[in-house]
Design an enzyme around this catalytic site. Structure first.
Site, PDB file in Angstrom:
ATOM      1  N   SER A  88       0.836  -1.203   0.000  1.00 30.42           N
ATOM      2  CA  SER A  88       0.000   0.000   0.000  1.00 30.42           C
ATOM      3  C   SER A  88       0.870   1.251   0.000  1.00 30.42           C
ATOM      4  O   SER A  88       1.602   1.514  -0.953  1.00 30.42           O
ATOM      5  CB  SER A  88      -0.967  -0.050   1.183  1.00 30.42           C
ATOM      6  OG  SER A  88      -1.921   0.992   1.110  1.00 30.42           O
ATOM      7  N   LEU A  89       0.840   2.033   1.070  1.00 31.29           N
ATOM      8  CA  LEU A  89       1.708   3.208   1.191  1.00 31.29           C
ATOM      9  C   LEU A  89       3.155   2.853   0.894  1.00 31.29           C
ATOM     10  O   LEU A  89       3.898   3.643   0.287  1.00 31.29           O
ATOM     11  CB  LEU A  89       1.592   3.779   2.612  1.00 31.29           C
ATOM     12  CG  LEU A  89       2.723   4.705   3.065  1.00 31.29           C
ATOM     13  CD1 LEU A  89       2.642   6.037   2.348  1.00 31.29           C
ATOM     14  CD2 LEU A  89       2.698   4.884   4.566  1.00 31.29           C
ATOM     15  N   HIS A 199      -8.499   1.141  -0.171  1.00 31.29           N
ATOM     16  CA  HIS A 199      -8.483   0.169  -1.266  1.00 31.29           C
ATOM     17  C   HIS A 199      -9.883  -0.371  -1.577  1.00 31.29           C
ATOM     18  O   HIS A 199     -10.095  -1.582  -1.714  1.00 31.29           O
ATOM     19  CB  HIS A 199      -7.488  -0.960  -0.956  1.00 31.29           C
ATOM     20  CG  HIS A 199      -6.097  -0.454  -0.778  1.00 31.29           C
ATOM     21  ND1 HIS A 199      -5.339   0.048  -1.818  1.00 31.29           N
ATOM     22  CD2 HIS A 199      -5.328  -0.299   0.336  1.00 31.29           C
ATOM     23  CE1 HIS A 199      -4.173   0.459  -1.358  1.00 31.29           C
ATOM     24  NE2 HIS A 199      -4.145   0.271  -0.052  1.00 31.29           N
TER      25      HIS A 199
END
Length: 296
Positions: A88-89, A199
């Protein structure tokens, strides 16, 4: 082959990066540059802030990014990955570490991402839940059934490792899905203490906002392939990397598939660079035949 991987939101802790700041002049300079770019002293929150202060999305995301990227930069010649990935990040951290993004540009994008996501979270009551010990296909089917019932949207968000999948969506839909998932045999279906549906389609406003920032940012060819969340495939083309990064906010994080594909491509050693040990645990569950370690 060695792969470096970078954690996402949730890995933060009070004191993160403080040793680097105090012992490494290059790290201190980068942290101070970050304070200037952000317009507030994020280092004060990272080093001395409370858990509540650190878990604000606008703080958490740049904090985890900074800890991860500055740690990688300070490795110098020891940082020689044959492939990289981020959860993700963490994908932004991986891109900067691999040279696809400049440090300052990467931080600006992460800051913009954090603000846009926080705004999207405040716009609609939404959450996420961790589902343990149920086949992915069963979770996917139940999410589709609940979404079709009209109580909101719920989708698979993070394919973390076999037997661990995080779902995301409107509060009512996530709660309904959790009940059905437990009835279907899930060991746990636990709503997480997060204030948004990362998401998922509910992040569309944030995606639109971040897209503008990404399209105005220059990307470069990375020093090695980066495996990206949206398709779990290796990429080196700057334009492809950009488009996948734009799509990431509303798409599932295919972490299990990414790690499997990296192993299939020859990865035998995974090094988690940044706070926490979450990715090491996930990777060990995906394939116990590989070596995992961490650099904090």
């Amino acid at each position: 082959m060695k792969a470096f991987v970078f954690p996402g939101q949730g890995a933060q802790f009070t004191g993160m990066g403080k040793d680097l700041y105090e012992t490494n002049p290059e790290a201190k300079e980068l942290f101070e540059q970050a304070n200037d770019i952000l317009g507030f002293r994020i280092t004060d929150i990272m080093f001395e802030g409370t858990a509540d202060e650190l878990k604000q999305t606008r703080v958490t995301q740049p904090a985890v990014f900074l800890h991860s990227v500055i740690r990688a930069i300070c490795l110098g010649d020891e940082f020689q990955p044959q492939m990289v990935a981020g959860h993700s990040l963490g994908e932004f951290s991986a891109l900067v570490a691999a040279g696809a993004l400049d440090f300052a540009d990467g931080l600006r994008l992460v800051h913009a991402r954090a603000l846009a996501m926080q705004k999207a979270c405040e716009a609609a009551p939404s959450t996420m839940a961790a589902v343990i010990a149920l086949p992915d296909a069963t979770i996917e089917q139940i999410c589709a059934e609940v979404s079709a019932q009209g109580c909101g949207v719920v989708v698979p968000a993070n394919y973390n490792c076999p037997g661990q999948l995080v779902i995301s969506g409107n509060v009512e839909a996530v709660n309904a899905a959790c009940e059905k998932l437990k009835a279907a045999g899930a060991k746990r279906a636990l709503v997480l203490p997060v204030g948004g549906a990362f998401h998922s389609p509910l992040m569309q406003p944030a995606k639109d906002e971040l897209q503008q920032a990404i399209e105005q940012t220059q990307f470069h060819t990375p020093c090695c392939p980066i495996y990206q969340n949206v398709d779990a495939q290796a990429h080196t083309d700057a334009d492809e990397i950009k488009q996948n990064l734009i799509a990431q906010l509303t798409a599932s994080v295919k972490w299990t598939q990414e790690v499997q594909n990296m192993i299939a491509a020859g990865a035998t050693e995974f090094v988690e660079c940044g706070p926490g040990k979450a990715l090491q645990g996930m990777i060990a569950k995906i394939d116990r035949g590989v070596t995992v370690s961490g650099i904090q």
